[in-house]
Design a protein around this motif. Structure first.
Motif, short mmCIF file in Angstrom:
data_model
loop_
_atom_site.label_atom_id
_atom_site.label_comp_id
_atom_site.label_asym_id
_atom_site.label_seq_id
_atom_site.Cartn_x
_atom_site.Cartn_y
_atom_site.Cartn_z
N GLY A 292 0.83 -1.29 -0.04
CA GLY A 292 -0.08 0.15 0.17
C GLY A 292 0.73 1.24 -0.02
O GLY A 292 2.04 1.25 -0.04
N PRO A 293 0.21 2.44 -0.03
CA PRO A 293 0.82 3.69 -0.03
C PRO A 293 1.84 3.71 1.31
O PRO A 293 1.33 3.25 2.19
N PRO A 294 3.09 4.43 1.26
CA PRO A 294 3.88 4.34 2.40
C PRO A 294 3.39 5.39 3.37
O PRO A 294 2.90 6.33 3.13
N GLY A 295 3.80 4.88 4.77
CA GLY A 295 3.42 5.87 5.81
C GLY A 295 4.47 6.46 6.55
O GLY A 295 5.85 6.21 6.09
N PRO A 296 4.51 7.58 7.10
CA PRO A 296 5.52 8.36 7.70
C PRO A 296 6.55 7.59 8.44
O PRO A 296 7.85 7.70 8.43
N TYR A 297 6.11 6.59 9.33
CA TYR A 297 7.13 5.87 10.02
C TYR A 297 7.82 5.00 9.23
O TYR A 297 8.99 4.96 9.27
N GLY A 298 7.16 4.45 8.14
CA GLY A 298 7.83 3.22 7.40
C GLY A 298 8.90 4.18 6.61
O GLY A 298 10.14 3.69 6.13
N GLN A 320 19.25 9.09 -2.53
CA GLN A 320 18.11 8.37 -2.09
C GLN A 320 17.51 8.89 -0.89
O GLN A 320 16.15 8.99 -0.86
N ILE A 321 18.31 9.42 0.23
CA ILE A 321 17.65 9.88 1.35
C ILE A 321 17.04 11.01 1.25
O ILE A 321 16.00 11.28 1.46
N VAL A 322 17.41 12.15 0.20
CA VAL A 322 16.65 13.38 -0.24
C VAL A 322 15.54 12.78 -0.86
O VAL A 322 14.32 13.58 -0.57
N ALA A 323 15.44 12.04 -1.65
CA ALA A 323 14.39 11.30 -2.33
C ALA A 323 13.20 11.02 -1.33
O ALA A 323 11.92 11.09 -1.21
N LEU A 324 13.61 10.20 -0.42
CA LEU A 324 12.87 9.73 0.99
C LEU A 324 12.42 10.97 1.72
O LEU A 324 10.97 10.98 2.09
N LEU A 329 7.82 14.87 3.21
CA LEU A 329 7.57 16.06 3.28
C LEU A 329 5.81 16.18 2.86
O LEU A 329 5.19 16.93 3.12
N ALA A 330 5.80 15.27 1.69
CA ALA A 330 4.45 15.22 0.82
C ALA A 330 3.39 14.67 1.94
O ALA A 330 2.35 14.95 2.06
N LEU A 331 3.90 13.62 2.73
CA LEU A 331 3.10 12.89 3.58
C LEU A 331 2.77 13.80 4.83
O LEU A 331 1.40 13.88 5.41
N THR A 332 3.83 14.29 5.59
CA THR A 332 3.56 15.28 6.66
C THR A 332 4.45 16.51 6.50
O THR A 332 5.58 16.49 7.06
N PRO A 333 3.69 17.49 6.09
CA PRO A 333 4.34 18.89 5.61
C PRO A 333 4.82 19.32 7.05
O PRO A 333 3.94 19.67 7.78
N SER A 334 6.25 19.66 7.30
CA SER A 334 6.58 19.99 8.77
C SER A 334 7.85 20.83 8.66
O SER A 334 8.70 20.29 7.75
N PRO A 335 8.07 21.76 9.37
CA PRO A 335 9.43 22.70 8.99
C PRO A 335 10.45 21.70 9.71
O PRO A 335 11.67 21.87 9.27
N VAL A 336 10.40 20.96 10.74
CA VAL A 336 11.43 20.05 10.93
C VAL A 336 11.75 18.92 10.06
O VAL A 336 13.00 18.79 9.93
N VAL A 337 10.86 18.28 9.23
CA VAL A 337 11.16 17.45 8.18
C VAL A 337 11.91 18.18 7.18
O VAL A 337 12.94 17.64 6.49
#
Length: 423
Positions: A292-298, A320-324, A329-337
């Motif tokens: 299924g679609p990935p979740g933030p913790y995954g 790859q880390i930048v891509a993840l 950031l799309a899943l959980t828009p946050s200034p910390v992310v």
């Protein structure tokens, strides 16, 4: 006899620590009252301390504690008919609202494993956010109120009042002791996971105090995440959270030096990383990301996996880390992310590219009291040779850092960019 008593004490402590959540959950499910459950559970432990040194530790100690606690609860209800009547009403309501736990919820056949219901009761959205973590640690981890207070950095009296109010809320609002139905689970599970993640985060990176980490708290969060994963093995975000915790906690021994000083990722001795824990975490990442679609913790677990698999900082797969991070950031828009993504971009594209992204975050309110933000800016400014600006950013980070090891580290970095003072 003293040696036998000491051994029995240790046995009771070990059993109680392992069985506390299940014991409490079974008692609450049976009697519908958290206060009564806690009181008779404590009385059962006191009885074990009396009987086990003489009679020996029973073959099924958890079942012994449950039977003893149930008897004590029944005795108390017989003595207090008004209390018993009130609990009877609550029990009828709980039975009507009950949702059957999964068929595999019993892990060893000794105690009915109803901890899953207790997870959702402790993290019910009707409770204040600060009470959810406190109740989870108190009821599922078995921590004492002073220990929970230390975990939340408040005085024990404050925490005691907070827990009392939370229990009162559960009682008066008739919060059901049950697992949410399939239609409710997607909305309720994130709250449970957030409580566990918050507990782990405070253990991994303490918000204040003399130490950088609080390993005991991080390990309690992992223990609870393991329980939740056993109870909900097909929930991918539960799997992802456990993977994330394991992959991050595996670096605990290398995060500080011999004197407790902070060691950044690039300076860590990767030979001190816990390879067994890393392998366990890596095995959980694929099931957390597939189906299924990935979740933030995954996604965060996948980022942690790339760090743990790399031999050193230079060989890390930064693209790859930048891509993840883009996905996260799309899943959980946050200034910390966004801050973490900027740091990864700096490793991929250079400090100037990373600094431009950090400067674009300057107006974010959530980063104003977040010391990693000025610390990250200071590091990139230092790498670009802009030393006066770096010094100012390090000073800003110093005023915000919560633990002494972080302050020591920032003072050292500040000394590297400040001009030497004449004697």
């Amino acid at each position: 006899m003293a040696a036998r008593a000491t051994g029995a004490d240790r046995a009771v402590e070990s059993v109680f620590r392992e069985e506390h959540g299940r014991l409490l959950a079974s008692l609450v499910r049976r009697f519908g009252d958290l206060d009564l459950a806690e009181e008779v559970a404590s009385e059962a432990v006191e009885a074990a301390l009396v009987h086990w040194p003489v009679q020996g530790v029973p073959a099924r100690p958890g079942a012994w504690l449950l039977t003893t606690a149930r008897r004590k609860a029944v005795d108390r209800l017989r003595r207090d008919q008004a209390y018993a009547a009130r609990l009877a009403v609550l029990q009828v309501e709980a039975d009507r609202a009950a949702y059957a736990p999964p068929a595999d919820a019993t892990t060893d056949g000794e105690l009915p494993d109803e901890r899953l219901q207790l997870f959702f009761t402790c993290a019910h959205p009707a409770l204040p956010p600060e009470a959810r973590g406190a109740l989870t640690l108190r009821c599922l981890a078995g921590l004492t109120t002073p220990e929970v207070a230390r975990a939340h950095l408040v005085p024990p009296a404050t925490m005691a009042q907070r827990i009392v109010r939370a229990k009162k809320k559960i009682r008066e609002a008739r919060i059901p002791f049950r697992v949410p139905g399939a239609d409710e689970l997607p909305a309720r599970l994130p709250g449970v996971l957030q409580v566990l993640y918050s507990i782990f985060t405070e253990g991994y990176a303490a918000s204040s105090g003399p130490d950088l980490q609080r390993p005991d708290l991080a390990e309690e969060a992992i223990r609870l995440a393991r329980i939740l994963h056993r109870l909900l093995p097909v929930e991918r975000e539960v799997t992802g959270l456990l993977a994330l915790m394991l992959l991050v906690h595996a670096r605990r021994d290398a995060r500080t030096g011999p004197g407790g000083e902070l060691m950044l990722l690039e300076d860590q001795d990767r030979g001190r990383w816990d390879r067994t824990m890393i392998e366990e975490g890596l095995a959980l990442v694929p099931p957390a990301l597939t189906g299924g679609p990935p979740g933030p913790y995954g996604v965060q677990a996948a980022i942690a996996a790339l760090h743990d698999e790399a031999a050193d900082l230079a060989s890390t797969d930064w693209p790859q880390i930048v891509a993840l991070y883009d996905v996260l950031l799309a899943l959980t828009p946050s200034p910390v992310v966004a801050l973490n993504r900027a740091a990864a971009v700096a490793m991929r594209d250079g400090p100037e590219a990373g600094l431009a992204l950090l400067d674009a975050l300057a107006g974010e309110e959530r980063l104003r009291g977040h010391h990693p933000y000025p610390a990250a800016r200071a590091d990139l400014l230092q790498r670009l040779g802009r030393l006066p600006e770096a010094a100012e950013a390090y000073r800003q980070a110093l005023t915000l850092a919560g633990t002494e090891p972080e302050r020591v580290h920032l003072r050292r970095r500040l000394s590297e960019v400040e001009p030497a003072q004449p004697d």
